[in-house]
Design an enzyme around this catalytic site. Sequence first.
Site, PDB file in Angstrom:
ATOM      1  N   ASP A 140     -35.916 -18.858 -19.078  1.00  0.00           N
ATOM      2  CA  ASP A 140     -36.418 -20.093 -19.722  1.00  0.00           C
ATOM      3  C   ASP A 140     -36.372 -21.315 -20.736  1.00  0.00           C
ATOM      4  OD1 ASP A 140     -38.715 -18.400 -18.368  1.00  0.00           O
ATOM      5  OD2 ASP A 140     -39.459 -17.910 -20.666  1.00  0.00           O
ATOM      6  N   MET A 182     -40.387 -20.750 -12.211  1.00  0.00           N
ATOM      7  CA  MET A 182     -40.795 -19.248 -13.384  1.00  0.00           C
ATOM      8  C   MET A 182     -40.534 -20.445 -14.644  1.00  0.00           C
ATOM      9  SD  MET A 182     -39.784 -15.814 -13.396  1.00  0.00           S
ATOM     10  CE  MET A 182     -40.834 -14.664 -12.261  1.00  0.00           C
TER      11      MET A 182
HETATM   12  O1  F6P Z   1     -39.545 -15.078 -20.084  1.00  0.00           O
HETATM   13  C1  F6P Z   1     -38.763 -14.470 -18.152  1.00  0.00           C
HETATM   14  C2  F6P Z   1     -40.178 -14.843 -17.202  1.00  0.00           C
HETATM   15  O2  F6P Z   1     -39.788 -14.828 -16.089  1.00  0.00           O
HETATM   16  C3  F6P Z   1     -40.975 -16.197 -17.689  1.00  0.00           C
HETATM   17  O3  F6P Z   1     -40.301 -17.054 -16.937  1.00  0.00           O
HETATM   18  C4  F6P Z   1     -42.013 -15.765 -16.615  1.00  0.00           C
HETATM   19  O4  F6P Z   1     -43.320 -16.316 -17.229  1.00  0.00           O
HETATM   20  C5  F6P Z   1     -42.169 -14.065 -17.492  1.00  0.00           C
HETATM   21  O5  F6P Z   1     -40.885 -13.687 -17.798  1.00  0.00           O
HETATM   22  C6  F6P Z   1     -42.662 -13.269 -16.209  1.00  0.00           C
HETATM   23  O6  F6P Z   1     -42.982 -11.433 -17.090  1.00  0.00           O
HETATM   24  P1  F6P Z   1     -42.828 -10.023 -16.103  1.00  0.00           P
HETATM   25  O7  F6P Z   1     -41.413 -10.079 -16.404  1.00  0.00           O
HETATM   26  O8  F6P Z   1     -43.115  -9.329 -17.439  1.00  0.00           O
HETATM   27  O9  F6P Z   1     -44.004 -10.421 -15.466  1.00  0.00           O
END
Ligand code: F6P
Length: 358
Positions: A140, A182
Amino acid sequence: MAKSKTKRMGILTAGGDCPGLNAAIRGVAKAARGEYGIEVVGIYDGFQGLIENRWRMLDWDDLSGILTIGGTMLRTSRTKPHKYELPDGETIDMTAQSYENYKSLGLDCLVILGGGGTQKNALKLVEAGCNVITLPKTIDNDIAGTDVCFGYDTAVTIGTEAVDRLHSTADSHKRIMVLELMGNKSGWLALGAGVAGGADAILIPEIPFEIDSVAASIGERDRRGKRFSIVAVAEGAEPAGGFGDDDEYEGAGETHHVATRVGRWLEGQTGLEARVTILGYVQRGGSPTAADRLLATKLGTAAADLLAKGRYNVMVGSRGESWQAVPLEEVAGERRTVPPDHDWIRAARRIGTSFGDE
Ligand code: F6P
């Protein structure tokens, strides 16, 4: 062997995985062991492993051959020490237990590799008595106190390739292609991939969009004889007035994605066919780029120097060609969002890219 105030360190990775974690583990641990003779305890599964006492000593063999590998050899979890989830779903505060385990392992410092949420959790451990050094990892790219986070370059490269690859179908079928990237609540990924891939519209959380404005820019391209348009949307992007009661899209799964809504709205407004691609976890997978390997190695080895000096409770941030030790209090709870007048945005506007706010 150079002198070191730290004799034994722990290392863990927390939050979502990303490319470059293994490169950073290798950077910290090889320099800590090799230059300063620091013993390295690898703690598995993030804070969950600290609470549940899952660890093992890391030796040279463990640290070899991992530079190019995605994910994290220490594995990870989204467990927070102050909100540890029991099997019945109840959560309890395990901060004191985490400190106990840190003490019983004989650690002088815990090196924590994580994103924005992890920086906050790390500060809580400091308040409980642990010495901590953190490194900024996240696709991010939204951690305060660093110019850039490792993981971002690889993710933005994957995003750019996705935009590139969408061009051929967009052109062949005369379509609008909407690509969701993302990024959580920041737009770095969609902005970077959108500008690098030449998207015609880029929608990010930092610039609330008007769908009419996006549709107008696509209509204009259509009138100029352009056969297609590509829209890069950050998962956290929102229309200026919010989504409102968008009943049409109630339901499970993909219908809730902002890209799905944008695609439907644009079809309705332009009369052109739209297709949606949600890139998802592909952005977090695979081997890190050269830039991420360089960054992770620079920050990891810098952390080893801080361990030797006993300079704790800081995050090692990247600063230009060098690095800086930033007090954790200045990092925890701060999000580095995209400034709306960022150079990439200004440059993209000058070549006709829409941000949905014109
Ligand atoms: O923080 C990294 C990230 O990939 C974000 O871009 C996304 O919103 C989130 O993690 C997704 O999280 P998880 O792996 O818990 O689904």
